[in-house]
Design a protein around this motif. Sequence first.
Motif, PDB file in Angstrom:
ATOM      1  N   MET A 105       0.600  -1.396  -0.190  1.00 31.62           N
ATOM      2  CA  MET A 105       0.368   0.068   0.199  1.00 31.62           C
ATOM      3  C   MET A 105       1.114   1.278   0.220  1.00 31.62           C
ATOM      4  O   MET A 105       0.578   2.262  -0.655  1.00 31.62           O
ATOM      5  N   HIS A 106       2.036   1.134   1.119  1.00 35.85           N
ATOM      6  CA  HIS A 106       2.775   2.280   1.015  1.00 35.85           C
ATOM      7  C   HIS A 106       3.686   2.427  -0.351  1.00 35.85           C
ATOM      8  O   HIS A 106       3.640   3.206  -1.284  1.00 35.85           O
ATOM      9  N   ASP A 107       3.663   1.270  -1.412  1.00 34.69           N
ATOM     10  CA  ASP A 107       4.253   1.643  -3.133  1.00 34.69           C
ATOM     11  C   ASP A 107       3.561   2.313  -3.606  1.00 34.69           C
ATOM     12  O   ASP A 107       4.008   3.048  -4.366  1.00 34.69           O
ATOM     13  N   ASP A 108       2.401   1.496  -3.442  1.00 35.79           N
ATOM     14  CA  ASP A 108       0.543   2.062  -4.425  1.00 35.79           C
ATOM     15  C   ASP A 108       0.852   3.295  -4.305  1.00 35.79           C
ATOM     16  O   ASP A 108       0.580   4.342  -5.032  1.00 35.79           O
ATOM     17  N   ALA A 109       0.698   4.143  -2.738  1.00 37.43           N
ATOM     18  CA  ALA A 109       0.631   5.653  -2.477  1.00 37.43           C
ATOM     19  C   ALA A 109       1.358   6.451  -4.009  1.00 37.43           C
ATOM     20  O   ALA A 109       1.876   7.772  -4.056  1.00 37.43           O
ATOM     21  N   MET A 110       2.934   5.579  -3.095  1.00 37.95           N
ATOM     22  CA  MET A 110       4.368   6.311  -4.008  1.00 37.95           C
ATOM     23  C   MET A 110       3.240   6.540  -5.739  1.00 37.95           C
ATOM     24  O   MET A 110       4.538   7.497  -5.953  1.00 37.95           O
ATOM     25  N   SER A 111       3.068   5.590  -5.719  1.00 40.86           N
ATOM     26  CA  SER A 111       3.378   5.552  -7.289  1.00 40.86           C
ATOM     27  C   SER A 111       2.298   6.605  -7.715  1.00 40.86           C
ATOM     28  O   SER A 111       1.803   6.528  -9.043  1.00 40.86           O
ATOM     29  N   GLU A 112       1.214   6.704  -6.960  1.00 40.99           N
ATOM     30  CA  GLU A 112       0.076   7.730  -7.366  1.00 40.99           C
ATOM     31  C   GLU A 112       0.362   8.718  -8.123  1.00 40.99           C
ATOM     32  O   GLU A 112       0.514   9.223  -7.431  1.00 40.99           O
TER      33      GLU A 112
ATOM     34  N   ASP B 175      -2.629  10.919  -8.615  1.00 45.61           N
ATOM     35  CA  ASP B 175      -3.368  11.414  -8.068  1.00 45.61           C
ATOM     36  C   ASP B 175      -3.753  11.520  -6.856  1.00 45.61           C
ATOM     37  O   ASP B 175      -3.834  11.024  -6.053  1.00 45.61           O
ATOM     38  N   PRO B 176      -3.428  12.834  -6.133  1.00 43.69           N
ATOM     39  CA  PRO B 176      -2.965  13.224  -5.272  1.00 43.69           C
ATOM     40  C   PRO B 176      -4.186  13.026  -3.964  1.00 43.69           C
ATOM     41  O   PRO B 176      -3.297  12.618  -2.933  1.00 43.69           O
ATOM     42  N   ARG B 177      -4.819  13.046  -4.570  1.00 48.75           N
ATOM     43  CA  ARG B 177      -6.580  12.736  -3.769  1.00 48.75           C
ATOM     44  C   ARG B 177      -6.874  11.272  -3.554  1.00 48.75           C
ATOM     45  O   ARG B 177      -6.616  10.342  -2.673  1.00 48.75           O
ATOM     46  N   CYS B 178      -5.670  10.420  -4.942  1.00 45.71           N
ATOM     47  CA  CYS B 178      -6.154   8.809  -4.588  1.00 45.71           C
ATOM     48  C   CYS B 178      -5.134   8.349  -3.441  1.00 45.71           C
ATOM     49  O   CYS B 178      -4.912   7.422  -2.589  1.00 45.71           O
ATOM     50  N   ALA B 179      -4.054   9.071  -3.714  1.00 45.01           N
ATOM     51  CA  ALA B 179      -2.934   9.170  -2.503  1.00 45.01           C
ATOM     52  C   ALA B 179      -3.063   9.265  -1.991  1.00 45.01           C
ATOM     53  O   ALA B 179      -2.845   8.270  -0.354  1.00 45.01           O
ATOM     54  N   ARG B 180      -3.896   9.929  -0.755  1.00 43.71           N
ATOM     55  CA  ARG B 180      -3.924  10.544  -0.034  1.00 43.71           C
ATOM     56  C   ARG B 180      -5.042   9.080   0.333  1.00 43.71           C
ATOM     57  O   ARG B 180      -5.247   8.685   1.533  1.00 43.71           O
ATOM     58  N   GLN B 181      -6.082   8.872  -0.313  1.00 42.68           N
ATOM     59  CA  GLN B 181      -6.746   7.540   0.399  1.00 42.68           C
ATOM     60  C   GLN B 181      -6.448   6.462   0.296  1.00 42.68           C
ATOM     61  O   GLN B 181      -6.734   5.473   1.697  1.00 42.68           O
ATOM     62  N   LEU B 182      -5.185   5.770  -0.640  1.00 40.03           N
ATOM     63  CA  LEU B 182      -4.411   5.185   0.537  1.00 40.03           C
ATOM     64  C   LEU B 182      -3.504   5.354   1.492  1.00 40.03           C
ATOM     65  O   LEU B 182      -3.360   4.219   2.007  1.00 40.03           O
ATOM     66  N   HIS B 183      -3.136   6.595   1.731  1.00 41.77           N
ATOM     67  CA  HIS B 183      -2.922   6.727   2.866  1.00 41.77           C
ATOM     68  C   HIS B 183      -4.109   6.459   3.934  1.00 41.77           C
ATOM     69  O   HIS B 183      -3.223   6.022   5.545  1.00 41.77           O
ATOM     70  N   ALA B 184      -5.137   6.483   4.104  1.00 48.09           N
ATOM     71  CA  ALA B 184      -5.738   6.344   5.087  1.00 48.09           C
ATOM     72  C   ALA B 184      -5.856   5.070   4.911  1.00 48.09           C
ATOM     73  O   ALA B 184      -6.818   4.136   6.257  1.00 48.09           O
ATOM     74  N   GLN B 185      -6.009   4.365   4.140  1.00 45.34           N
ATOM     75  CA  GLN B 185      -6.384   2.955   3.714  1.00 45.34           C
ATOM     76  C   GLN B 185      -5.352   2.158   4.727  1.00 45.34           C
ATOM     77  O   GLN B 185      -5.090   0.695   4.907  1.00 45.34           O
ATOM     78  N   TRP B 186      -4.037   2.791   4.465  1.00 45.19           N
ATOM     79  CA  TRP B 186      -2.935   2.068   5.337  1.00 45.19           C
ATOM     80  C   TRP B 186      -2.680   1.850   6.519  1.00 45.19           C
ATOM     81  O   TRP B 186      -2.403   0.750   7.216  1.00 45.19           O
ATOM     82  N   HIS B 187      -3.525   3.424   7.216  1.00 44.98           N
ATOM     83  CA  HIS B 187      -3.641   3.286   8.720  1.00 44.98           C
ATOM     84  C   HIS B 187      -4.738   1.986   9.263  1.00 44.98           C
ATOM     85  O   HIS B 187      -4.278   1.466   9.990  1.00 44.98           O
ATOM     86  N   HIS B 188      -6.177   1.806   8.115  1.00 45.24           N
ATOM     87  CA  HIS B 188      -6.379   0.886   8.416  1.00 45.24           C
ATOM     88  C   HIS B 188      -6.231  -0.657   8.731  1.00 45.24           C
ATOM     89  O   HIS B 188      -6.134  -1.494   9.448  1.00 45.24           O
ATOM     90  N   THR B 189      -5.273  -0.769   7.198  1.00 43.75           N
ATOM     91  CA  THR B 189      -4.568  -2.136   7.633  1.00 43.75           C
ATOM     92  C   THR B 189      -3.648  -2.374   8.310  1.00 43.75           C
ATOM     93  O   THR B 189      -3.683  -2.960   9.154  1.00 43.75           O
ATOM     94  N   LEU B 190      -3.112  -0.761   9.070  1.00 45.53           N
ATOM     95  CA  LEU B 190      -2.171  -1.368  10.523  1.00 45.53           C
ATOM     96  C   LEU B 190      -3.183  -1.252  11.643  1.00 45.53           C
ATOM     97  O   LEU B 190      -2.718  -2.594  11.931  1.00 45.53           O
ATOM     98  N   ALA B 191      -4.090  -1.049  11.604  1.00 49.51           N
ATOM     99  CA  ALA B 191      -4.553  -1.104  12.590  1.00 49.51           C
ATOM    100  C   ALA B 191      -4.949  -2.432  13.043  1.00 49.51           C
ATOM    101  O   ALA B 191      -5.277  -3.547  14.130  1.00 49.51           O
TER     102      ALA B 191
END
Length: 217
Positions: A112-119, A121-137
């Motif tokens: 998910m980190h790599d996907d956010a890095m390569s995204e 669209d900034p908004r989509c990258a932010r969404q991936l970061h939010a999903q990263w936190h959910h995955t960590l939880a």
Amino acid sequence: MNLPEGVDVSRGNLYVVLRQEILAGNPPPGSPLHEVKLSTQLGVSRAPVREALLRLESDGLVERGPRGAKVRVRTPEEIYDIYEVRIALEELVVEAALKHATELDLARLVMMHDDAMSEKDPRCARQLHAQWHHTLAAASRNSTLVEVLGRLAGQLAPYETQSLAEPGNLSQTHDEHLEIIEAIKKQDAKTARSLIRQHLRRTRDVRVNALLADERR
């Protein structure tokens, strides 16, 4: 509220659809949510609309006043307080993840980190970061932490700011997430807790400062 064509607004799905739209800022905080208008627009009776709004109110996304329901408006102080609770809980998450995260969990976080890095669209990258936190939880294996953090993240989502999607902030977020992953891999609880705390305090300050700037306009 303008919904995409073909969206399923049947009784069982109406709450999910309205919640997703509010989290995306459509409509933004403070917007009225009239039962009659929504039922007409969506082609459903008032009963499922009322039921969905009550559930959204319990989520902290809708509030009711003398003129009816509206998307809840939160002050900078409330956003700050939500972050304080979130920071404390995410510190517990990283401690639990040190004990329970599997190789597959860590692989998901890296992916998910790599996907956010390569995204692009900034908004989509932010969404991936939010999903990263959910995955960590989820890696904590504590369903209560996952549930409560999901509610808190939802209450913060309508206050997504352009600042958080700027290249400099995204780059810093990428780096911070990777450092947290590495600390978990090394079983370094002290560093992992410190990193998640610093990361969330920084994003808190970006959001709160944006709200304070809006107040001055």
